[in-house]
Design a protein around this motif. Structure first.
Motif, PDB file in Angstrom:
ATOM      1  N   ARG A  11       0.355  -7.046   6.530  1.00 22.47           N
ATOM      2  CA  ARG A  11      -0.866  -6.284   6.831  1.00 22.47           C
ATOM      3  C   ARG A  11      -1.511  -5.631   5.624  1.00 22.47           C
ATOM      4  O   ARG A  11      -2.610  -5.078   5.742  1.00 22.47           O
ATOM      5  CB  ARG A  11      -0.543  -5.181   7.853  1.00 22.47           C
ATOM      6  CG  ARG A  11      -0.026  -5.714   9.181  1.00 22.47           C
ATOM      7  CD  ARG A  11       0.304  -4.596  10.141  1.00 22.47           C
ATOM      8  NE  ARG A  11       1.501  -3.868   9.673  1.00 22.47           N
ATOM      9  CZ  ARG A  11       1.933  -2.733  10.194  1.00 22.47           C
ATOM     10  NH1 ARG A  11       1.281  -2.168  11.180  1.00 22.47           N
ATOM     11  NH2 ARG A  11       3.026  -2.156   9.733  1.00 22.47           N
ATOM     12  N   LEU A  12      -0.864  -5.647   4.472  1.00 26.19           N
ATOM     13  CA  LEU A  12      -1.333  -4.865   3.333  1.00 26.19           C
ATOM     14  C   LEU A  12      -1.542  -5.718   2.083  1.00 26.19           C
ATOM     15  O   LEU A  12      -0.858  -6.713   1.882  1.00 26.19           O
ATOM     16  CB  LEU A  12      -0.309  -3.781   2.982  1.00 26.19           C
ATOM     17  CG  LEU A  12      -0.028  -2.720   4.031  1.00 26.19           C
ATOM     18  CD1 LEU A  12       1.203  -1.917   3.640  1.00 26.19           C
ATOM     19  CD2 LEU A  12      -1.226  -1.813   4.200  1.00 26.19           C
ATOM     20  N   CYS A  13      -2.448  -5.235   1.270  1.00 26.01           N
ATOM     21  CA  CYS A  13      -2.577  -5.697  -0.109  1.00 26.01           C
ATOM     22  C   CYS A  13      -2.210  -4.499  -0.980  1.00 26.01           C
ATOM     23  O   CYS A  13      -2.851  -3.443  -0.883  1.00 26.01           O
ATOM     24  CB  CYS A  13      -3.997  -6.161  -0.411  1.00 26.01           C
ATOM     25  SG  CYS A  13      -4.232  -6.615  -2.150  1.00 26.01           S
ATOM     26  N   LEU A  14      -1.170  -4.641  -1.783  1.00 29.72           N
ATOM     27  CA  LEU A  14      -0.756  -3.588  -2.719  1.00 29.72           C
ATOM     28  C   LEU A  14      -1.338  -3.968  -4.065  1.00 29.72           C
ATOM     29  O   LEU A  14      -0.964  -4.974  -4.649  1.00 29.72           O
ATOM     30  CB  LEU A  14       0.765  -3.488  -2.793  1.00 29.72           C
ATOM     31  CG  LEU A  14       1.438  -2.743  -1.633  1.00 29.72           C
ATOM     32  CD1 LEU A  14       1.329  -3.504  -0.330  1.00 29.72           C
ATOM     33  CD2 LEU A  14       2.873  -2.468  -1.966  1.00 29.72           C
ATOM     34  N   ARG A  15      -2.282  -3.174  -4.533  1.00 34.48           N
ATOM     35  CA  ARG A  15      -3.068  -3.539  -5.703  1.00 34.48           C
ATOM     36  C   ARG A  15      -3.237  -2.348  -6.624  1.00 34.48           C
ATOM     37  O   ARG A  15      -2.910  -1.222  -6.272  1.00 34.48           O
ATOM     38  CB  ARG A  15      -4.429  -4.049  -5.255  1.00 34.48           C
ATOM     39  CG  ARG A  15      -5.173  -2.979  -4.438  1.00 34.48           C
ATOM     40  CD  ARG A  15      -6.634  -3.258  -4.336  1.00 34.48           C
ATOM     41  NE  ARG A  15      -7.348  -2.304  -3.512  1.00 34.48           N
ATOM     42  CZ  ARG A  15      -7.750  -1.101  -3.901  1.00 34.48           C
ATOM     43  NH1 ARG A  15      -7.487  -0.635  -5.096  1.00 34.48           N
ATOM     44  NH2 ARG A  15      -8.433  -0.320  -3.076  1.00 34.48           N
ATOM     45  N   GLU A  16      -3.792  -2.625  -7.788  1.00 34.19           N
ATOM     46  CA  GLU A  16      -4.039  -1.566  -8.762  1.00 34.19           C
ATOM     47  C   GLU A  16      -5.101  -0.604  -8.224  1.00 34.19           C
ATOM     48  O   GLU A  16      -6.092  -1.028  -7.617  1.00 34.19           O
ATOM     49  CB  GLU A  16      -4.513  -2.185 -10.073  1.00 34.19           C
ATOM     50  CG  GLU A  16      -4.616  -1.202 -11.202  1.00 34.19           C
ATOM     51  CD  GLU A  16      -4.822  -1.874 -12.554  1.00 34.19           C
ATOM     52  OE1 GLU A  16      -4.669  -1.176 -13.565  1.00 34.19           O
ATOM     53  OE2 GLU A  16      -5.133  -3.075 -12.598  1.00 34.19           O
ATOM     54  N   LEU A  17      -4.871   0.669  -8.449  1.00 34.44           N
ATOM     55  CA  LEU A  17      -5.880   1.672  -8.113  1.00 34.44           C
ATOM     56  C   LEU A  17      -6.986   1.612  -9.161  1.00 34.44           C
ATOM     57  O   LEU A  17      -6.711   1.520 -10.354  1.00 34.44           O
ATOM     58  CB  LEU A  17      -5.265   3.066  -8.081  1.00 34.44           C
ATOM     59  CG  LEU A  17      -4.321   3.315  -6.899  1.00 34.44           C
ATOM     60  CD1 LEU A  17      -3.412   4.488  -7.186  1.00 34.44           C
ATOM     61  CD2 LEU A  17      -5.109   3.528  -5.628  1.00 34.44           C
ATOM     62  N   ILE A  18      -8.226   1.670  -8.699  1.00 32.34           N
ATOM     63  CA  ILE A  18      -9.375   1.585  -9.595  1.00 32.34           C
ATOM     64  C   ILE A  18     -10.295   2.780  -9.367  1.00 32.34           C
ATOM     65  O   ILE A  18     -10.150   3.515  -8.381  1.00 32.34           O
ATOM     66  CB  ILE A  18     -10.136   0.256  -9.398  1.00 32.34           C
ATOM     67  CG1 ILE A  18     -10.569   0.088  -7.933  1.00 32.34           C
ATOM     68  CG2 ILE A  18      -9.267  -0.933  -9.843  1.00 32.34           C
ATOM     69  CD1 ILE A  18     -11.416  -1.140  -7.665  1.00 32.34           C
ATOM     70  N   ALA A  19     -11.243   2.969 -10.279  1.00 27.90           N
ATOM     71  CA  ALA A  19     -12.124   4.145 -10.250  1.00 27.90           C
ATOM     72  C   ALA A  19     -12.815   4.326  -8.902  1.00 27.90           C
ATOM     73  O   ALA A  19     -12.965   5.448  -8.421  1.00 27.90           O
ATOM     74  CB  ALA A  19     -13.149   4.055 -11.377  1.00 27.90           C
ATOM     75  N   SER A  20     -13.208   3.234  -8.262  1.00 27.60           N
ATOM     76  CA  SER A  20     -13.919   3.353  -6.985  1.00 27.60           C
ATOM     77  C   SER A  20     -13.019   3.829  -5.843  1.00 27.60           C
ATOM     78  O   SER A  20     -13.507   4.127  -4.750  1.00 27.60           O
ATOM     79  CB  SER A  20     -14.586   2.020  -6.622  1.00 27.60           C
ATOM     80  OG  SER A  20     -13.616   1.006  -6.481  1.00 27.60           O
ATOM     81  N   ASP A  21     -11.706   3.944  -6.082  1.00 25.18           N
ATOM     82  CA  ASP A  21     -10.774   4.473  -5.074  1.00 25.18           C
ATOM     83  C   ASP A  21     -10.711   5.998  -5.075  1.00 25.18           C
ATOM     84  O   ASP A  21     -10.050   6.587  -4.217  1.00 25.18           O
ATOM     85  CB  ASP A  21      -9.359   3.938  -5.326  1.00 25.18           C
ATOM     86  CG  ASP A  21      -9.233   2.455  -5.064  1.00 25.18           C
ATOM     87  OD1 ASP A  21      -9.888   1.958  -4.137  1.00 25.18           O
ATOM     88  OD2 ASP A  21      -8.464   1.803  -5.796  1.00 25.18           O
TER      89      ASP A  21
END
Length: 187
Positions: A11-21
């Motif tokens: 159910r998830l995508c574990l991804r890099e946190l980015i400025a738009s987060d």
């Protein structure tokens, strides 16, 4: 370190946190209930969330690196989790996570942590992963127990937030105790 390891679960995508987060992260970190046992006081400014994303980004370049994943579900950031303070000589590191209250009780953090733990044991060749939890944070303790962690003891007055010192309970998981899940890695 290599390019950011994107992990996929059912159910998830574990991804890099980015400025738009930053706005989504602020909503989680400003929530007093979500931060009650997390170890920091609630945020009040968007700039604090932006600075936290920058900090997480810099983890991968430190001498004792770490990786912090954003948990994305149906296109929305619901929290984050990560492995940090990697001691390569000891093959150990620490685990931390937080989740938006709207996502509590759905098994999403368990799903995310299974992928992260599997990645840590396989890719980082970890022997030990530890987590610190406030003794009254029963939900996090139950989650760690379900994942196979063992409670080891209490660090007295090891944390400070909310204007007072806080005890922290130590949990650990050793590589031979972990039942691996198979995260799908990209990137």
């Amino acid at each position: 370190m290599t390019p950011f390891p994107v992990l996929h679960t059912e159910r998830l995508c574990l991804r890099e946190l980015i400025a738009s987060d930053a706005a989504s992260l602020l909503e989680i970190y400003r929530n007093a209930e979500a931060m009650r046992w997390f170890g920091v006081d609630p945020m009040t400014e968007l700039s604090q969330a932006q600075a936290l994303i920058d900090t997480f980004s810099q983890w991968r370049a430190q001498a004792n690196p770490g990786t912090r994943w954003g948990l994305e579900h149906e296109g929305k950031l619901l929290g984050s989790c990560g492995l940090y303070k990697w001691n390569r000589a000891w093959n150990s590191c620490s685990l931390a996570c937080e989740l938006a209250p709207s996502a509590w009780g759905k098994g999403l953090m368990s799903e995310a942590l299974r992928a992260v733990l599997g990645w840590g044991f396989a890719q980082m060749q970890l022997h030990r992963i530890e987590a610190l939890v406030h003794p009254q944070n029963l939900a996090s303790q139950a989650l760690l127990n379900r994942l196979g962690f063992t409670a080891e003891g209490v660090l007295r007055d090891a944390g400070f937030w909310g204007g007072s010192y806080q005890d922290l309970q130590v949990f650990s998981l050793l590589s031979h105790e972990y039942e691996p899940a198979s995260p799908q890695v990209s990137g």
